[in-house]
Design a protein around this motif. Structure first.
Motif, short mmCIF file in Angstrom:
data_model
loop_
_atom_site.label_atom_id
_atom_site.label_comp_id
_atom_site.label_asym_id
_atom_site.label_seq_id
_atom_site.Cartn_x
_atom_site.Cartn_y
_atom_site.Cartn_z
N TRP A 132 0.81 -1.12 -0.07
CA TRP A 132 -0.08 0.04 -0.06
C TRP A 132 0.74 1.20 -0.09
O TRP A 132 0.39 2.25 0.22
N LEU A 133 2.11 1.15 -0.27
CA LEU A 133 2.87 2.39 -0.45
C LEU A 133 3.47 2.52 -1.87
O LEU A 133 3.89 1.81 -2.38
N TRP A 134 3.44 3.84 -2.24
CA TRP A 134 3.54 4.32 -3.46
C TRP A 134 4.62 5.46 -3.63
O TRP A 134 4.26 6.48 -2.82
N ALA A 137 5.75 7.97 -0.77
CA ALA A 137 5.16 7.22 0.40
C ALA A 137 5.93 5.89 0.94
O ALA A 137 6.21 5.55 2.00
N LYS A 138 6.79 5.32 -0.05
CA LYS A 138 7.72 4.16 0.38
C LYS A 138 8.70 4.34 1.11
O LYS A 138 9.32 3.70 1.60
N GLU A 140 8.31 5.81 3.91
CA GLU A 140 7.95 5.66 5.25
C GLU A 140 8.52 4.05 5.78
O GLU A 140 9.28 3.98 6.77
N GLY A 160 10.92 7.33 -4.27
CA GLY A 160 10.75 6.93 -2.94
C GLY A 160 11.75 6.84 -2.19
O GLY A 160 12.32 6.99 -0.77
#
Length: 210
Positions: A132-134, A137-138, A140, A160
């Motif tokens: 769920w990370l794109w 946001a990756k 994180e 990312g």
């Protein structure tokens, strides 16, 4: 994570570790048959990487995208897992990280349970799978696990990695050409994962020497 001293390498999933195009094509065809809405599955599989909802927005009204995403993900295990193959060099890339005493994690925009199904089916063992990370946001997950390298095939993967302060290693096996990946800021571009073990060896040698 309490310690970030050990080598941790992150990998994208679709078109980096796995060639999910055959499975995703069948899943989109199943979604189209179920809903009666035309989806050009051949076109859809040429632009893998971004979240599913971005693709669904090309074919469904905005108010139906969330519902169609849920239906697609329900259909996915039945249709998309079996046809999907490992990318050339994928298992060897993971093994190279392990031989170096490191951890290999998967950070993907894909629905996490389906990502885990793919890896289990193909016998690719990651130390962690985060879904769920794109794009940015990756970072994180990359920061949480202390990843110093992130390997992906899309300019979103490059962003990312850079957001996380990790080295961006791109593979030219997805929808983005070499020049796109370099322009986005990739530190290294490999033709495919078969070149990764040798690159990693050099990277570790340089890091040790430094």
């Amino acid at each position: 994570m309490s310690s970030h001293s050990a080598l941790t390498v992150g990998f994208d999933l679709d078109m980096t570790l796995i060639d999910s195009r055959p499975g995703i094509k069948v899943a989109f065809e199943a979604l189209s048959a179920r809903t009666g809405t035309y989806v050009d599955s051949d076109l859809a599989i040429t632009r893998l990487g971004p979240p599913l909802e971005q693709e669904l927005a090309h074919w469904f009204l905005d108010e139906r995208v969330e519902e169609m995403g849920e239906l697609y993900r329900e259909l996915y295990p039945e249709y998309a897992i079996a046809p999907t193959q490992a990318m050339k060099g994928a298992r060897e890339a993971i093994e190279a990280v392990r031989r170096a005493g490191g951890r290999a994690i998967v950070v993907t925009a894909k629905h996490e349970p389906n990502a885990k199904l793919h890896l289990s089916h193909l016998g690719i063992e990651a130390d962690a799978v985060i879904g769920w990370l794109w794009a940015e946001a990756k970072a994180e997950a990359l920061r949480e696990y202390g990843a110093t390298v992130y390997v992906g095939d899309h300019t979103g993967d490059v962003r990312g990695a850079r957001t996380a302060g990790a080295l961006s290693v791109a593979v030219a096996t997805g929808p983005c050409a070499v020049d796109e990946l370099l322009t986005a800021g990739a530190d290294v571009v490999l033709d495919d994962l078969t070149a990764f073990p040798a690159w990693l060896s050099g990277y570790i040698g340089d890091r040790t020497a430094g």
